[in-house]
Design an enzyme around this catalytic site. Structure first.
Site, PDB file in Angstrom:
ATOM      1  CE  LYS A  74       0.223  -4.127 -11.916  1.00 22.73           C
ATOM      2  NZ  LYS A  74      -0.385  -3.601 -10.503  1.00 22.73           N
ATOM      3  CB  SER A 149       2.087  -4.598  -7.894  1.00 17.05           C
ATOM      4  OG  SER A 149       0.431  -3.890  -7.971  1.00 17.05           O
ATOM      5  CB  SER A 173      -0.053  -0.926  -6.702  1.00 18.19           C
ATOM      6  OG  SER A 173       0.124  -1.866  -6.758  1.00 18.19           O
TER       7      SER A 173
HETATM    8  N1  GLN Z   1       1.500  -2.971  -1.652  1.00 21.47           N
HETATM    9  C1  GLN Z   1      -0.105  -3.106  -2.191  1.00 21.47           C
HETATM   10  C2  GLN Z   1      -0.774  -4.002  -1.582  1.00 21.47           C
HETATM   11  O1  GLN Z   1       0.167  -5.084  -1.782  1.00 21.47           O
HETATM   12  C3  GLN Z   1      -0.735  -2.620  -3.013  1.00 21.47           C
HETATM   13  C4  GLN Z   1      -0.749  -3.434  -3.845  1.00 21.47           C
HETATM   14  C5  GLN Z   1      -1.450  -2.660  -4.969  1.00 21.47           C
HETATM   15  O2  GLN Z   1      -1.639  -1.585  -5.546  1.00 21.47           O
HETATM   16  N2  GLN Z   1      -2.055  -3.785  -6.089  1.00 21.47           N
HETATM   17  O3  GLN Z   1      -1.532  -4.381  -1.419  1.00 21.47           O
END
Ligand code: GLN
Length: 483
Positions: A74, A149, A173
């Site tokens: 990532k 994400s 994510s």
């Molecule tokens: N969707 C969650 C957020 O927007 C989790 C994102 C993540 O785990 N990086 O905070």
């Protein structure tokens, strides 16, 4: 190919490491015009290839199952000499001068980095649409989001562009994109994997972990990265899991907390029931339980995550590195204000503002302080539950993957994280494993949550489900263009 399949071919010398890396790179490049999963390709000639070659040359006896396996990272994980953008204009020219711990760990296993993956900007989001490089597409249906994400990581694995991927999980994510793409995503116990070199979103919640095609593959990658690192004071490492993966769930006590199933679409509920029945058939004991604070965990998460983000992202001022405004400025304040306004996308700005607000004098106790109390209560609830059950089985996501551009409101999007955020709030391990398809033919994920450092237990439950219901690994490489 899965890691184990690629390993077999490599060991039998049916394919050379160079051929394998080249084939995956070519494949990933071809797929990218459909999925947009990769931001930067790092093939053999690059710094990445050189580092791997040097490490393996220094230690020719590297016997890791990951040796010569092509993978992707990532783009919020630091790679020396290679763009690490967080999919943000703010870091669109940022090349780190040091490596993240996990990247070094994988390099010393001989794994071959072939790309850095697309994501929601600074890992804030659930659809991988907030990237400054454009949205990622779900390879099972290109008109749908891959989740977020770590959407690029999940999309790459599911499309067969990489054998495995590394993602980060602050509130879901890793697990949610794995669920949407039909992959296995493991969010390790907080502290199991070093966060050194991960560009921080919310440090008390962030954790790095694998996205793979099968449960065994996820276990192999976890073992390679769950090492103690003195450079991260929260790092503890973890016991290896691969040698304990049997899929044996006899006598395992499985809690089904009803709150996670409220308002669940019937097709998703039916797949979760298949997963539960599979565990039961294999000797696990199901008990219905209650987790009343589920609804409180979500607002607490968004207060804490935004608060920490507002602090962590304060460093991006355009002065030493990263984007800076080209406009002539009247003052330093103005320079920083313009840089941050132009460099951050809308969602990131929203969260920085929310976080600044909940931490400000006069509101701190009402929001941040209260969220901390809720966090402690949620962690306490889990501790209590784990006196009577070994794992919780829940959906990973309460909906099917939305269409790209569905333009849900921010709050609607935040609500889709309801099943995953409690796990981060309590620092627990969670895995998402495929358990069939929804009415749109899209993958459905079952989430298994366990006590701290019980990765082997949750992966065994996931393996039992995978053994019965099957993985999507045979489909990696096929994709549909949607409607
Ligand atoms: N969707 C969650 C957020 O927007 C989790 C994102 C993540 O785990 N990086 O905070």
């Amino acid at each position: 190919m899965t890691i184990l399949e690629a390993r077999t071919l490599l060991d039998a010398r049916k394919i050379s490491p160079t051929e394998l890396a080249r084939e995956y790179t070519e494949r990933a490049k071809a797929l990218n015009s459909k999925t947009n999963a990769v931001i930067t390709f790092t093939d053999g000639s690059s710094e990445a290839g050189r580092q791997t070659d040097e490490t393996v040359a220094k230690n020719p006896t590297v016997s890791s199952p990951l040796r010569d396996i092509p993978y992707v990272l990532k783009d919020n994980i630091s790679t020396k000499g290679i763009l690490t953008s967080c999919a943000s204009k703010m870091l669109s020219n940022y090349v780190p001068f040091y490596n993240a711990f996990v990247y070094d760990a994988l390099t010393s296993c001989g794994a071959v980095l072939i790309g850095k993956t697309n994501m929601d900007e600074f890992a804030m989001g659930s659809t991988s649409e907030t990237s400054c490089f454009g949205p990622v597409h779900n390879p099972r249906n290109l008109s749908r989001v891959p989740g977020g994400s770590s959407g690029g990581s999940a999309s790459a694995v599911a499309s067969g562009a990489a054998v495995f991927a590394i993602g980060s999980d602050t509130g879901g994510s890793i697990r949610q994109p794995a669920a949407f793409c039909g992959a296995v995503g493991l969010k390790p116990t907080y502290g199991a994997v070093s966060r050194r070199g991960l560009i921080a979103y919310a440090s008390s919640l962030d954790q790095i972990g694998p996205i793979a095609q099968t449960v065994r593959d996820a276990g192999i990658v976890f073992d390679a990265i769950a090492l103690k690192d003195n450079g991260d004071m929260t790092s503890r490492g973890a016991q290896s899991v691969s040698d304990r993966l049997t899929g044996d769930v006899r006598g395992m006590r499985v809690g089904i907390a009803r709150e996670f199933y409220e308002n669940l679409p019937s097709d998703i509920a039916a797949r979760l029931q298949d997963a539960a029945k599979t565990l039961e058939k294999n000797g696990a004991v199901l008990t219905e339980i209650s987790f009343p604070r589920l609804k409180d965990a979500l607002p607490a998460y968004y207060i804490l995550a935004c608060a920490e983000a507002s602090s962590n992202l304060a460093r991006f001022d355009g002065i030493r590195y990263g984007y800076h405004t080209p406009d002539a400025t009247v003052s330093l304040d103005d320079f920083i204000r313009r840089t941050r306004t132009e460099g951050f996308g809308e969602e990131v700005r929203r969260r920085i503002l929310l976080g600044t607000y909940v931490l400000s004098a006069g509101y701190y106790d009402a929001y941040y302080g209260k969220a901390q109390l809720v966090r402690r209560a949620v962690a306490g609830d889990f501790r209590k539950l784990f006196e009577s059950v070994d794992i919780l089985l829940t959906p990973t996501a309460p909906t099917s993957p939305p269409e790209i551009g569905a333009a849900l409101s921010p709050v609607e999007l935040y609500q889709t994280d309801i099943c995953t955020v409690p796990v981060n709030i309590a620092g627990l391990p969670g895995v998402s494993v495929p358990c069939g398809r929804d009415n749109f033919g899209m993958p459905v994920g079952a989430q298994i949550i366990g006590k701290a450092f019980s990765e082997a237990t949750i992966l065994n439950a996931a393996l039992a489900i995978e053994n019965e219901i099957g993985s999507f690994s045979a489909e990696a490489g096929s994709y549909t263009d949607g409607r």
